[in-house]
Design a protein around this motif. Structure first.
Motif, PDB file in Angstrom:
ATOM      1  N   THR A 179       0.858  -1.180   0.000  1.00 19.19           N
ATOM      2  CA  THR A 179       0.000   0.000   0.000  1.00 19.19           C
ATOM      3  C   THR A 179       0.891   1.225   0.000  1.00 19.19           C
ATOM      4  OG1 THR A 179      -1.766   1.211   1.158  1.00 19.19           O
ATOM      5  CG2 THR A 179      -0.127   0.104   2.522  1.00 19.19           C
ATOM      6  N   SER A 203      -0.647   4.221   0.978  1.00 24.42           N
ATOM      7  CA  SER A 203      -1.484   5.157   1.728  1.00 24.42           C
ATOM      8  C   SER A 203      -1.981   4.460   2.988  1.00 24.42           C
ATOM      9  CB  SER A 203      -2.670   5.627   0.884  1.00 24.42           C
ATOM     10  OG  SER A 203      -3.519   4.544   0.558  1.00 24.42           O
ATOM     11  N   ASN A 220      -4.703   3.489   6.116  1.00 24.16           N
ATOM     12  CA  ASN A 220      -6.113   3.115   6.135  1.00 24.16           C
ATOM     13  C   ASN A 220      -6.973   4.355   6.339  1.00 24.16           C
ATOM     14  OD1 ASN A 220      -5.488   0.345   5.914  1.00 24.16           O
ATOM     15  ND2 ASN A 220      -5.116   0.223   8.130  1.00 24.16           N
ATOM     16  N   ALA A 221      -8.272   4.188   6.247  1.00 24.33           N
ATOM     17  CA  ALA A 221      -9.199   5.312   6.394  1.00 24.33           C
ATOM     18  C   ALA A 221      -9.041   6.016   7.736  1.00 24.33           C
ATOM     19  CB  ALA A 221     -10.636   4.824   6.215  1.00 24.33           C
ATOM     20  N   ASP A 222      -8.633   5.261   8.766  1.00 21.71           N
ATOM     21  CA  ASP A 222      -8.456   5.861  10.087  1.00 21.71           C
ATOM     22  C   ASP A 222      -7.047   6.397  10.291  1.00 21.71           C
ATOM     23  OD1 ASP A 222      -7.056   3.517  10.236  1.00 21.71           O
ATOM     24  OD2 ASP A 222      -8.102   2.716  11.983  1.00 21.71           O
ATOM     25  N   GLY A 223      -6.222   6.396   9.231  1.00 22.10           N
ATOM     26  CA  GLY A 223      -4.878   6.961   9.320  1.00 22.10           C
ATOM     27  C   GLY A 223      -3.820   6.015   9.839  1.00 22.10           C
ATOM     28  N   THR A 224      -4.169   4.738  10.021  1.00 20.29           N
ATOM     29  CA  THR A 224      -3.213   3.761  10.539  1.00 20.29           C
ATOM     30  C   THR A 224      -2.739   2.826   9.434  1.00 20.29           C
ATOM     31  OG1 THR A 224      -4.896   2.096  11.089  1.00 20.29           O
ATOM     32  CG2 THR A 224      -4.430   3.800  12.752  1.00 20.29           C
TER      33      THR A 224
END
Length: 261
Positions: A127, A129, A131-135
């Motif tokens: 990846t 980037s 995850n959606a939660d910034g982790t």
């Protein structure tokens, strides 16, 4: 040849046969590493596996040592097999963080002397980037972090070797150590890195001069929930020239995943 102490009972190592991790212990170091990683991966009470080593497998510093193919061949498959979450290195005097990597791309490197294609086993980012939660969930790949003092000895425009497409490149050693002509008998001198590759695995680099320190906050979480490691990296720009107590937060990265129990 490299001649070990007589008390070890280890025979001399012939010249030109070793990467940094090859030959010196007859495989004992790698066997110990695999045994230790296997035990950790099977322990239901162990959530995080962190490896600390000196040499770099992923580095794009132009003024630094370079990535080592021997490490990539011998140890990165072990990190993937046993679910290593984080690898901490030094050696290069800078700060660099990779994306989570798993597996590798073959035959994408370039020999500096000839321009020929060479297999540097370029680490593959799973990846680029969070995850959606910034982790980052490291169950999918290992993050490599260089903590070699902070900053680098070169400014931004020459920190990495820039390819024509603007992507940073990394130097890679693909050949074993060799005795240096005219050197003292029994000594080895590392020849310069002989190949380059696009550093598609590089996520963050501190290009300022100075020193730095990383703080690791581990939250074990609760059974059935998530556990996390928050990495806060602070640097002191210019501290290698004028000592300063003024450290600034450079970046914060959070690794998070489900607990094993």
């Amino acid at each position: 040849p490299l001649t070990p102490a007589a008390s070890t009972g280890t025979p001399p190592i012939e010249p030109g046969t070793s990467f940094y991790v090859r030959g010196y212990t007859g495989g004992a170091q790698t066997r110990w590493l695999e045994k230790t990683l296997r035990e950790a991966s099977l322990d239901p009470l162990v959530d995080w596996i962190v490896v600390q080593m000196h040499q770099d497998a992923l580095t794009s510093s132009k003024t630094g040592n370079g990535s080592d193919l021997g490490l990539r061949e011998a140890w990165l498959p072990l990190f993937e097999k046993y679910g290593v979450d984080l690898v901490l290195c030094g050696h290069d005097h800078d700060y660099e963080r990779s994306w989570p990597v798993n597996g590798c791309n073959h035959d994408v490197g370039t020999a500096v002397a000839t321009g020929a294609t060479v297999d540097t086993r370029q680490p593959n980012p799973v990846t680029t980037s969070p995850n959606a939660d910034g982790t980052f969930d490291t169950t999918y790949g290992t993050i490599h972090l260089i903590l070699g003092g902070g900053g680098t000895s070169a400014p931004l425009d020459v920190y990495g070797v820039d390819a024509s497409d603007g992507k940073p490149q990394a130097k890679v050693f693909t050949k074993p150590n060799r005795p240096s002509p005219g050197a003292t008998a029994g000594t080895f001198v590392r020849t310069p890195a002989d190949a380059v590759e696009d550093a598609i695995w590089s996520a963050q680099r501190d290009t300022s001069t100075g020193y730095g320190i990383a703080v690791f906050d581990v939250d074990p979480g609760f059974p059935g929930g998530k556990t996390s490691i928050t990495i806060s990296y602070y640097h002191a720009p210019g501290a290698d020239k004028t000592p300063t107590p003024d450290y600034e937060l450079f970046e914060t990265v959070v690794l998070a995943k489900r607990r094993r129990w």
